[in-house]
Design a protein around this motif. Structure first.
Motif, PDB file in Angstrom:
ATOM      1  N   ALA A  55       6.536  -6.627 -65.778  1.00  0.00           N
ATOM      2  CA  ALA A  55       7.573  -6.312 -66.774  1.00  0.00           C
ATOM      3  C   ALA A  55       8.031  -4.868 -66.609  1.00  0.00           C
ATOM      4  O   ALA A  55       7.223  -3.943 -66.668  1.00  0.00           O
ATOM      5  CB  ALA A  55       7.011  -6.528 -68.181  1.00  0.00           C
ATOM      6  N   PHE A  56       9.327  -4.701 -66.393  1.00  0.00           N
ATOM      7  CA  PHE A  56       9.858  -3.324 -66.353  1.00  0.00           C
ATOM      8  C   PHE A  56      11.257  -3.282 -66.962  1.00  0.00           C
ATOM      9  O   PHE A  56      12.149  -2.585 -66.478  1.00  0.00           O
ATOM     10  CB  PHE A  56       9.806  -2.734 -64.939  1.00  0.00           C
ATOM     11  CG  PHE A  56      10.407  -3.599 -63.844  1.00  0.00           C
ATOM     12  CD1 PHE A  56       9.690  -4.647 -63.301  1.00  0.00           C
ATOM     13  CD2 PHE A  56      11.672  -3.344 -63.360  1.00  0.00           C
ATOM     14  CE1 PHE A  56      10.243  -5.443 -62.288  1.00  0.00           C
ATOM     15  CE2 PHE A  56      12.230  -4.117 -62.348  1.00  0.00           C
ATOM     16  CZ  PHE A  56      11.511  -5.171 -61.821  1.00  0.00           C
ATOM     17  N   THR A  65      11.513   5.114 -69.347  1.00  0.00           N
ATOM     18  CA  THR A  65      10.099   5.088 -69.746  1.00  0.00           C
ATOM     19  C   THR A  65       9.226   5.713 -68.653  1.00  0.00           C
ATOM     20  O   THR A  65       9.545   5.585 -67.465  1.00  0.00           O
ATOM     21  CB  THR A  65       9.706   3.604 -69.934  1.00  0.00           C
ATOM     22  OG1 THR A  65      10.676   3.016 -70.800  1.00  0.00           O
ATOM     23  CG2 THR A  65       8.319   3.420 -70.495  1.00  0.00           C
ATOM     24  N   THR A  66       8.118   6.336 -69.071  1.00  0.00           N
ATOM     25  CA  THR A  66       7.202   6.932 -68.087  1.00  0.00           C
ATOM     26  C   THR A  66       6.769   5.876 -67.059  1.00  0.00           C
ATOM     27  O   THR A  66       6.262   4.817 -67.435  1.00  0.00           O
ATOM     28  CB  THR A  66       5.950   7.491 -68.804  1.00  0.00           C
ATOM     29  OG1 THR A  66       6.399   8.390 -69.800  1.00  0.00           O
ATOM     30  CG2 THR A  66       5.014   8.188 -67.823  1.00  0.00           C
ATOM     31  N   GLY A  67       6.977   6.189 -65.821  1.00  0.00           N
ATOM     32  CA  GLY A  67       6.637   5.244 -64.744  1.00  0.00           C
ATOM     33  C   GLY A  67       7.858   4.476 -64.259  1.00  0.00           C
ATOM     34  O   GLY A  67       7.814   3.858 -63.198  1.00  0.00           O
ATOM     35  N   LEU A  68       8.917   4.503 -65.049  1.00  0.00           N
ATOM     36  CA  LEU A  68      10.126   3.756 -64.668  1.00  0.00           C
ATOM     37  C   LEU A  68      11.313   4.684 -64.422  1.00  0.00           C
ATOM     38  O   LEU A  68      12.462   4.244 -64.429  1.00  0.00           O
ATOM     39  CB  LEU A  68      10.502   2.741 -65.762  1.00  0.00           C
ATOM     40  CG  LEU A  68       9.488   1.636 -66.061  1.00  0.00           C
ATOM     41  CD1 LEU A  68      10.009   0.709 -67.151  1.00  0.00           C
ATOM     42  CD2 LEU A  68       9.174   0.835 -64.798  1.00  0.00           C
ATOM     43  N   MET A  86      10.322  -9.210 -64.404  1.00  0.00           N
ATOM     44  CA  MET A  86      11.038  -9.267 -65.684  1.00  0.00           C
ATOM     45  C   MET A  86      11.811  -7.967 -65.860  1.00  0.00           C
ATOM     46  O   MET A  86      11.227  -6.886 -65.946  1.00  0.00           O
ATOM     47  CB  MET A  86      10.083  -9.464 -66.845  1.00  0.00           C
ATOM     48  CG  MET A  86      10.863  -9.620 -68.129  1.00  0.00           C
ATOM     49  SD  MET A  86       9.808  -9.708 -69.528  1.00  0.00           S
ATOM     50  CE  MET A  86      11.036  -9.755 -70.822  1.00  0.00           C
ATOM     51  N   LEU A  87      13.121  -8.070 -65.927  1.00  0.00           N
ATOM     52  CA  LEU A  87      13.943  -6.872 -65.857  1.00  0.00           C
ATOM     53  C   LEU A  87      15.310  -7.100 -66.489  1.00  0.00           C
ATOM     54  O   LEU A  87      15.602  -8.198 -66.957  1.00  0.00           O
ATOM     55  CB  LEU A  87      14.099  -6.462 -64.381  1.00  0.00           C
ATOM     56  CG  LEU A  87      14.998  -7.303 -63.472  1.00  0.00           C
ATOM     57  CD1 LEU A  87      14.917  -6.811 -62.042  1.00  0.00           C
ATOM     58  CD2 LEU A  87      14.790  -8.755 -63.523  1.00  0.00           C
ATOM     59  N   THR A  88      16.122  -6.067 -66.497  1.00  0.00           N
ATOM     60  CA  THR A  88      17.493  -6.196 -67.015  1.00  0.00           C
ATOM     61  C   THR A  88      18.450  -6.446 -65.845  1.00  0.00           C
ATOM     62  O   THR A  88      18.132  -6.146 -64.695  1.00  0.00           O
ATOM     63  CB  THR A  88      17.923  -4.886 -67.700  1.00  0.00           C
ATOM     64  OG1 THR A  88      17.812  -3.821 -66.747  1.00  0.00           O
ATOM     65  CG2 THR A  88      17.060  -4.575 -68.905  1.00  0.00           C
ATOM     66  N   ILE A 256       0.249  -1.629 -65.520  1.00  0.00           N
ATOM     67  CA  ILE A 256       0.359  -1.645 -64.050  1.00  0.00           C
ATOM     68  C   ILE A 256       1.106  -0.400 -63.573  1.00  0.00           C
ATOM     69  O   ILE A 256       0.572   0.413 -62.828  1.00  0.00           O
ATOM     70  CB  ILE A 256       1.038  -2.945 -63.559  1.00  0.00           C
ATOM     71  CG1 ILE A 256       0.121  -4.141 -63.852  1.00  0.00           C
ATOM     72  CG2 ILE A 256       1.342  -2.844 -62.062  1.00  0.00           C
ATOM     73  CD1 ILE A 256       0.712  -5.495 -63.561  1.00  0.00           C
ATOM     74  N   PHE A 257       2.351  -0.220 -64.050  1.00  0.00           N
ATOM     75  CA  PHE A 257       3.135   0.861 -63.429  1.00  0.00           C
ATOM     76  C   PHE A 257       2.730   2.258 -63.901  1.00  0.00           C
ATOM     77  O   PHE A 257       3.090   3.247 -63.272  1.00  0.00           O
ATOM     78  CB  PHE A 257       4.645   0.605 -63.523  1.00  0.00           C
ATOM     79  CG  PHE A 257       5.238   0.534 -64.914  1.00  0.00           C
ATOM     80  CD1 PHE A 257       5.338   1.651 -65.721  1.00  0.00           C
ATOM     81  CD2 PHE A 257       5.739  -0.665 -65.385  1.00  0.00           C
ATOM     82  CE1 PHE A 257       5.911   1.585 -66.987  1.00  0.00           C
ATOM     83  CE2 PHE A 257       6.319  -0.751 -66.654  1.00  0.00           C
ATOM     84  CZ  PHE A 257       6.404   0.384 -67.462  1.00  0.00           C
ATOM     85  N   GLN A 258       1.944   2.367 -64.997  1.00  0.00           N
ATOM     86  CA  GLN A 258       1.430   3.687 -65.399  1.00  0.00           C
ATOM     87  C   GLN A 258      -0.003   3.903 -64.912  1.00  0.00           C
ATOM     88  O   GLN A 258      -0.625   4.925 -65.211  1.00  0.00           O
ATOM     89  CB  GLN A 258       1.496   3.844 -66.926  1.00  0.00           C
ATOM     90  CG  GLN A 258       2.931   3.947 -67.447  1.00  0.00           C
ATOM     91  CD  GLN A 258       3.047   4.073 -68.956  1.00  0.00           C
ATOM     92  OE1 GLN A 258       2.051   3.968 -69.674  1.00  0.00           O
ATOM     93  NE2 GLN A 258       4.258   4.281 -69.437  1.00  0.00           N
TER      94      GLN A 258
END
Ligand code: R5P
Length: 293
Positions: A55-56, A65-68, A86-88, A256-258
């Motif tokens: 999810a991002f 967002t931090t990491g994105l 999962m994204l825009t 995950i991404f952080q």
């Protein structure tokens, strides 16, 4: 043109073998149309019945967002380890290579920022655009008990109606207002309402007590959001407990991404989700992959 001289006269109809009619592997999804089931089978691995969704989509209401901050740098290298992204649509078109084979779950609601009342959302993507982007499902936020509860439920049912016309499933994302208690009682209520009104699968949060009653009383698959960043072992424990208590996967972002080592972390999460790896074993894998860099 086929050479007619070589056509064989003998034919084999296997008269003693009845044609198989297999049940679809996902909970509550057996009566869906072929296209809908096929899309769900791109999200959920048919071998395990589970999914690792990365999810991002956080930027749709909270910006970078931090990491994105740079999705091209932080997220694109993780994509091959995810079953589903999962994204825009903005990030899909601007940043994700169109050669990606992962299933796409498109954030299809929006309209507010973190500076305002979040439940005041609308449908934010046309069904035609979802089809154009070849999405496997559309995601909509549902605010049960929130200020704009009814509006968010209608967003969901409209999206389900539109998606049903074209065989695109809808993921209902249960959003919990700051003032609400995150317990099994609330999530039983929220997930069941979404399922009763037609959502094809539902994202919720894990709760320590009675989570299995949430998955048991929801007639369609549940995936859990990761929530705030936890130490890696704790996040793996949460994913493990959720899976063992009936969740069909994770839709995990910040954990995950952080993480200090996102590529290692997503592989450890995969172990827990698809191989029933214990959190301790998965954490060992995380540390090994992290050390390998
Ligand atoms: C909210 O912004 C989105 O629905 C996220 O996709 C969801 O919260 C999952 O992300 P995380 O694991 O970071 O909570």
């Amino acid at each position: 043109m086929a050479d007619l001289d070589t056509l064989k006269e003998t034919k084999e109809y296997y008269l003693d073998i009845p044609q198989k009619s297999e049940a679809f592997f996902l909970k509550g999804s057996n009566a869906l149309d072929w296209g809908m089931q096929n899309r769900l089978a791109r999200i959920f691995n048919p071998k395990t019945g589970r999914t690792v969704m990365l999810a991002f989509d956080h930027g749709y209401f909270q910006g970078p967002t931090t990491g994105l901050e740079r999705i091209d740098i932080s997220i694109v290298p993780l994509a091959p380890y995810a079953d589903t992204l999962m994204l825009t649509r903005g990030i899909l078109r601007s940043t994700i290579p169109s050669s990606s084979i992962q299933a796409i779950v498109m954030r299809a609601s929006g309209g507010t920022s973190m500076l305002k009342e979040l439940s005041n959302e609308a449908i934010a993507v046309d069904i035609e655009d979802s089809i154009r982007m070849n999405v496997a499902a559309m995601a909509v936020q549902v605010f049960i008990g929130g200020e704009h509860e009814k509006q968010s439920i209608i967003n969901m049912t409209r999206l389900i109606d539109q998606g049903t016309r074209y065989g695109i499933p809808t993921l209902a994302v249960t959003a919990v207002g700051k003032e609400m208690v995150r317990d099994a009682r609330y999530f039983r209520l929220a997930t069941r309402i979404c399922a009763e009104l037609g959502a094809h699968y539902i994202k919720t949060y894990y709760v320590e007590t009675d989570f299995e009653t949430v998955t048991a009383s929801c007639p369609v698959p549940i995936v859990i959001a990761g929530g705030k960043k936890l130490p890696e072992l704790d996040a793996l424990k949460m994913a493990y407990n959720a899976i063992q208590q009936g969740a069909a996967g994770v839709d995990m972002g910040r954990n995950i991404f952080q993480s200090e080592a996102p590529v290692a972390m997503i592989q450890a999460v995969r172990g827990v989700v698809h191989e029933n790896e214990t959190p301790e074993k998965a954490f060992e894998l995380y540390n090994t992959l992290k050390a390998e860099g």
